[in-house]
Design an enzyme around this catalytic site. Sequence first.
Site, PDB file in Angstrom:
ATOM      1  N   THR A 197       0.823  -1.210   0.000  1.00 55.61           N
ATOM      2  CA  THR A 197       0.000   0.000   0.000  1.00 55.61           C
ATOM      3  C   THR A 197       0.854   1.256   0.000  1.00 55.61           C
ATOM      4  O   THR A 197       0.469   2.279  -0.558  1.00 55.61           O
ATOM      5  CB  THR A 197      -0.924  -0.011   1.244  1.00 55.61           C
ATOM      6  OG1 THR A 197      -1.783  -1.138   1.140  1.00 55.61           O
ATOM      7  CG2 THR A 197      -1.776   1.236   1.326  1.00 55.61           C
ATOM      8  N   SER A 229       1.520  -7.455  -0.675  1.00 53.59           N
ATOM      9  CA  SER A 229       2.258  -8.415   0.154  1.00 53.59           C
ATOM     10  C   SER A 229       1.442  -9.639   0.540  1.00 53.59           C
ATOM     11  O   SER A 229       1.988 -10.606   1.069  1.00 53.59           O
ATOM     12  CB  SER A 229       2.826  -7.744   1.405  1.00 53.59           C
ATOM     13  OG  SER A 229       1.844  -7.568   2.384  1.00 53.59           O
ATOM     14  N   ASP A 246       0.345  -6.508   5.068  1.00 52.96           N
ATOM     15  CA  ASP A 246      -0.317  -7.787   5.375  1.00 52.96           C
ATOM     16  C   ASP A 246       0.624  -8.887   5.847  1.00 52.96           C
ATOM     17  O   ASP A 246       0.291  -9.632   6.766  1.00 52.96           O
ATOM     18  CB  ASP A 246      -1.113  -8.263   4.158  1.00 52.96           C
ATOM     19  CG  ASP A 246      -2.396  -7.460   3.962  1.00 52.96           C
ATOM     20  OD1 ASP A 246      -2.801  -6.746   4.897  1.00 52.96           O
ATOM     21  OD2 ASP A 246      -2.984  -7.532   2.872  1.00 52.96           O
TER      22      ASP A 246
END
Length: 323
Positions: free
Chosen positions: A23, A70, A104
């Site tokens: 992100t 990820s 993540d």
Amino acid sequence: MNPTQSADRLPLPKVLVLGTGGTIAGVSTAHPAQGGYRAGVLDIAQLVEAAPGIELLAELHAEQVASIDSKDMRPEVWSKLATRIAQWFARPDAVGCVVTHGSDTLEETAYFLQCVLVPGKPVVLTAAMRPATALSADGPRNLYDAVQVAASPDAAGRGVLCALHGRVHGACDVTKAHPMALDAFTSGERGPLGFVGPQGLQFTRNHPGEKPQTLSVPSAGNWPRVELVSSHAGADGGVVRALLQASRSGALQPGLGGLVVIGTGHGTVHEDLQAALDVAESAGVRVVYASRAGMPQGGAYDGLNAVKIRVRLMLELAAQAKG
Ligand SMILES: NC(=O)CC[C@H](N)C(=O)O
């Protein structure tokens, strides 16, 4: 004159910045004030450019290792990261390394690097909860802070660190605990190792968690299969029996090497699941118990969560297979 602009200033510490996507490198697909975005679009040079003043902290060497969300992290990217970081630190003038990552699976990559890198110079992972194009994006501040940590002599010897939302976490303890809050990461009851931000870097706790003996990165095609299974009401072991059967028949490649069991409470397991796990263990599968309630510090895996135990078990099984 600002001391950082003086002609006779000291050379800046050299910091490698590796981009992997996430992100922090995401771009909004809707209005920047709304949620939709695609992760891993911008490259690491663009992220560095978006953090004003970062160039005054360190001499940065920015390189792209991957451009992924990820959630799709895989061993090939881990191997590339470990290799590049080890090469970088072989340079005597290399001071630190920053890795930008999706949030993540950040804790898995941090713990992987903690296991395979020789301890010493700081490696600092960072991420963001809002994409780069969002209103009040958090990535530039997090990246700036990660470079502050990586460039600091005080961060050396503390293992792999994560700089997120003003906190410095250790790789063993850190976990993502919220899907959207800006302070999504926690080190649980142990708390962060320190704080970083406009006021600089301050460590408040020394113990970075247990560092296993440095383990080797498995070569391509030699990553053992370790699966996660969980205990819960009605857990009957069917998943374990199916895995074992597929492994024995050759349908599962590579075959089943280990199981990490997300147990209840102290790592306790439903009796029906336990029966299947006992069969797997007697067939040579390594079985390790974690808990959905969190594990206390100490013990064989020092309170690691299940996904980190899985990383460790893969590396240990690969080392055993090599002999
Ligand atoms: N905030 C994030 O980085 C999560 C988004 C994305 N799924 C990733 O991990 O790359």
